[in-house]
Design an enzyme around this catalytic site. Structure first.
Site, PDB file in Angstrom:
ATOM      1  CE  LYS A  80      -3.914  -2.202   2.295  1.00  0.00           C
ATOM      2  NZ  LYS A  80      -4.920  -2.153   3.364  1.00  0.00           N
ATOM      3  CG  ASP A  84      -7.914  -0.090   3.980  1.00  0.00           C
ATOM      4  OD1 ASP A  84      -8.591  -0.947   3.386  1.00  0.00           O
ATOM      5  OD2 ASP A  84      -6.666  -0.075   3.939  1.00  0.00           O
TER       6      ASP A  84
END
Ligand code: NAP
Length: 285
Positions: free
Chosen positions: A73, A109
């Site tokens: 990420k 997220d």
């Protein structure tokens, strides 16, 4: 397949290392079938020393975008020319897409975490007070941001490795604080949310054994671990009368923005989708 059908096929996927465990293809595959979209969504196992090259070649490889999971990420964030505000705040991107050949990134997220609570427990954030976040890893970073965004103050970060809690609190500033595990009982009296973001309680990991005695009954308790669905933390909280929310919804909701961007339809998180993932998780046992 005719050449036309082939050119119409939009391809996306999830990039990680390892990647075999990812349920994202099941989620996106379900939505592609449901909406009759000519698209595909696959797993891409990319080792750390290949991630920059993989991202640079995405368009040439025919991908319209991708999800990104551990450990890529941060590398994905660095590779993007444009990122949304959340990815910029977290310095991590989990959703990528190409616009005129330029790599864009977002972080969904925090959205997934909040959407899960909004859908399962409407009004959960009506009177935000203090929040407790157990853990200071990658997931905790998104969740601290999400709780601050909804007005929780202070957000108390509790972690085994205290240096990581301090580093996360330093990243987010004065509305957060860092604490050792042993301080937990003294942090609970004014908390309206407690979130587990550690891997404790996950199948194959030690249980999360904490005493919830000091937590007000109105506090919501949620766990982002979803195998098992009801962790020992959630079971203990339910017995004490707390509202509880499991972590599977976060996984499902975080997938929505990527699908909408790549395939042009905003999909829904439904009980049927949830059941598909639950069935797969129980088959994997
Ligand atoms: P991570 O970056 O590796 O962080 C792991 C965290 O767990 C750290 O805070 C670590 O503490 C703590 N921890 C691990 N073992 C521990 C132990 N024995 N005692 C105390 N603390 C311990 O992982 P992550 O990406 O944040 O993911 C954490 C969990 O969330 C995983 O189970 C993952 O599957 C789940 N998750 C769920 C979703 C969802 O959509 N529901 C999304 C992301 C992640 P130290 O810093 O001291 O090592």
């Amino acid at each position: 397949m005719s050449p036309n059908a082939k050119s119409a096929l939009r391809r996306a996927g999830v990039i990680g290392w390892p990647i075999g465990h990812s349920r994202s293809p099941l989620i996106h595959g379900h939505w592609l079938d449901l909406h009759g979209i000519a698209g595909s969504y696959d797993r891409y196992g990319v080792p750390p020393d290949r991630i920059e090259a993989f991202l640079a070649e995405m368009e040439a490889d025919g991908l319209v975008g991708a999800n990104v999971t551990i450990p890529h990420k941060e590398a994905a964030f660095r590779a993007c020319r444009h990122v949304d505000d959340v990815a910029a705040a977290l310095e991590a991107a989990n959703t990528l897409w190409l616009e005129d050949g330029v790599l864009h990134g977002a972080n969904t997220d925090a959205y997934g975490f909040l959407a899960n609570l909004d859908h399962s427990t409407p009004g959960w954030d009506d009177t935000p007070q203090a929040a407790i976040v157990l853990g200071a890893g990658g997931a905790a970073r998104a969740i601290v941001w999400a709780l601050m965004d909804r007005g929780f103050n202070p957000v108390r970060i509790v972690n085994r490795t205290i240096e990581k809690a301090f580093s996360l609190a330093a990243h987010f500033g004065s509305k957060t604080s860092a604490h050792a595990w042993r301080d937990l009982p003294g942090l609970m009296a004014d908390a309206s949310v407690l979130v587990n973001t550690t891997s404790l309680g996950m199948e194959g990991h030690p249980p999360l054994a904490i005493d919830l005695t000091g937590l007000p009954e109105r506090a919501l308790v949620t766990d982002i671990v979803y195998v098992p669905l009801e962790t020992n933390l959630l079971a203990a909280a339910r017995v004490r009368g707390h509202r509880t929310v499991d972590g599977l919804g976060m996984l499902l909701h975080q997938a929505v923005p990527g699908f909408a961007r790549w395939f042009g339809v905003t999909p829904e998180v439904t009980p049927r989708l949830r059941q598909i993932i639950l069935d797969d998780l129980s088959e994997a046992k």
